[in-house]
Design an enzyme around this catalytic site. Structure first.
Site, PDB file in Angstrom:
ATOM      1  N   CYS A 110       0.865  -1.180   0.000  1.00  0.00           N
ATOM      2  CA  CYS A 110       0.000   0.000   0.000  1.00  0.00           C
ATOM      3  C   CYS A 110       0.899   1.225   0.000  1.00  0.00           C
ATOM      4  O   CYS A 110       1.727   1.400   0.901  1.00  0.00           O
ATOM      5  CB  CYS A 110      -0.884  -0.025   1.246  1.00  0.00           C
ATOM      6  SG  CYS A 110      -1.876   1.458   1.513  1.00  0.00           S
ATOM      7  N   CYS A 127      -1.628   3.623  -6.323  1.00  0.00           N
ATOM      8  CA  CYS A 127      -2.300   2.875  -5.255  1.00  0.00           C
ATOM      9  C   CYS A 127      -2.495   1.468  -5.764  1.00  0.00           C
ATOM     10  O   CYS A 127      -2.921   1.261  -6.911  1.00  0.00           O
ATOM     11  CB  CYS A 127      -3.645   3.527  -4.914  1.00  0.00           C
ATOM     12  SG  CYS A 127      -4.670   2.571  -3.755  1.00  0.00           S
TER      13      CYS A 127
END
Length: 357
Positions: free
Chosen positions: A158, A267
């Site tokens: 992440c 992302c």
């Protein structure tokens, strides 16, 4: 439910709580029976003590971890545990939701003999709209949970979690901690002087780490940030049609998007919308995201520290099935999240719009 467990010096009897014994947690998926013994070298075979220690630290995850590893069946006696080494332990991969499955898929392909625990922190998702301090706290707790499950290395799959927490984790922990950052470097190298559209969360784009990355690798490129509120959340519902609609809405609202020479998916969730993003640009745009590079850095760290899983006994080319190699811990997820995770993993394999750098 009573379980008899032998201890050195005598027999003892202990009781698993009725809630843990009587109710299945659909969002905790363990390993197959034949893979369990490989994965408990850092979990004690004395559950009451382990549970008490966890509860004393306020984590209250003792029952959860024993459900994850499938209970006591096959648990080694203390004299046998010396045969287990850190290289047999699983790799912990964490994300705020399903986005890190992209990294998990790459790591599984690159490291076919390794086992994994995937932690999706749905209880605190989405990370991108939170403060850096909040995210750092969530990530620290998730890492503690993975370490309790014996993780020999941690992967922050992440970009937002990496921005907020990776420096502190590396200073605090002795296991390898692999972070993730937007794949701006390969995009800038492939498109010198071009305009690069970086789709990422609000927090990733405003953090100093991203600013430093731009200064270090962008060169003569024009970097055009595009915050993407709601896109990661749409992926976490498991409805990829909704995620692709959201991606198109964000691109339609950005006046300079059509000028981009390449798109950086900043992302890990956004790989699930790669097909829609590519189609929005007419199919000719290059997409860059960092999952494959993250998996390569993980492999290098394991090799450097002697943590690679050994070849299994017998045929050196025989590996476990994907399902047997992965356990899921998905606190706060709705429905049968493990089934959704497996469906999304298959989607990554089938998605021709996905690009990895």
């Amino acid at each position: 439910m009573d379980i008899n467990q032998s201890r050195p010096g005598g027999a003892a009897r202990w009781r698993i709580g009725a809630r843990a014994a009587g109710r299945r947690n659909d969002n905790v998926h363990g390993f197959s029976a034949r893979s369990r013994p490989q994965l408990r070298n850092r979990l004690p075979c004395d559950p009451p003590i382990a549970s008490a220690a966890r509860d004393a630290r306020g984590l209250n995850r003792g029952r959860l971890s024993w459900q994850l590893w499938g209970g006591l069946k096959g648990c080694e006696e203390p004299q046998n545990r010396s045969r287990m080494t850190a290289s047999n332990s699983p790799i912990g991969i964490l994300d705020s939701g399903f986005g890190g499955l992209n990294v998990l898929r790459e790591a599984m392909a690159l490291l076919p003999r390794e086992r994994f625990v995937y932690y999706g922190d749905f209880a605190h998702a989405p990370y991108g709209s939170k403060s850096a301090t909040q995210v750092a706290g969530y990530v620290a707790s998730a890492c503690d949970a993975l370490l309790e499950r014996g993780a020999k290395a941690l992967v922050l799959a992440c970009n937002t979690a990496t921005s907020a927490a990776v420096a502190n984790l590396r200073a605090r922990l002795t296991v390898p901690v692999i972070g993730m950052e937007p794949a701006l470097k390969p995009a800038a190298a492939a498109h010198p002087g071009g305009r690069l559209l970086v789709m990422a969360t609000e927090l990733t784009l405003r953090e100093r780490k991203f600013q430093d990355l731009m200064a270090r690798v962008a060169g003569g490129c024009v970097v055009d940030p595009l915050p993407c509120p709601g896109l990661a959340g749409a992926v976490d519902t498991g409805d990829l049609d909704a995620a692709m609609r959201r991606a198109r809405e964000l691109l339609n609202a950005h006046p300079a998007a059509r000028q981009a020479a390449a798109v950086v998916l900043g992302c890990s969730h956004y790989a699930f919308a790669a097909r829609a993003i590519r189609e929005w640009f007419g199919g000719a745009i290059a997409l860059y995201e960092g999952s494959r590079g993250t998996a390569r850095r993980l492999a290098a760290a394991l090799e450097e520290q002697g943590l690679r899983a050994p070849n299994p006994a017998g045929d050196p080319e025989t590996v476990d099935s994907d399902l047997a190699r992965v356990g899921f811990v998905l606190p706060g997820a709705a429905g049968d999240a493990t089934k959704t995770a497996m469906r999304l993993l298959r989607n990554l394999d089938d998605n021709p719009g996905r690009t990895s750098a």
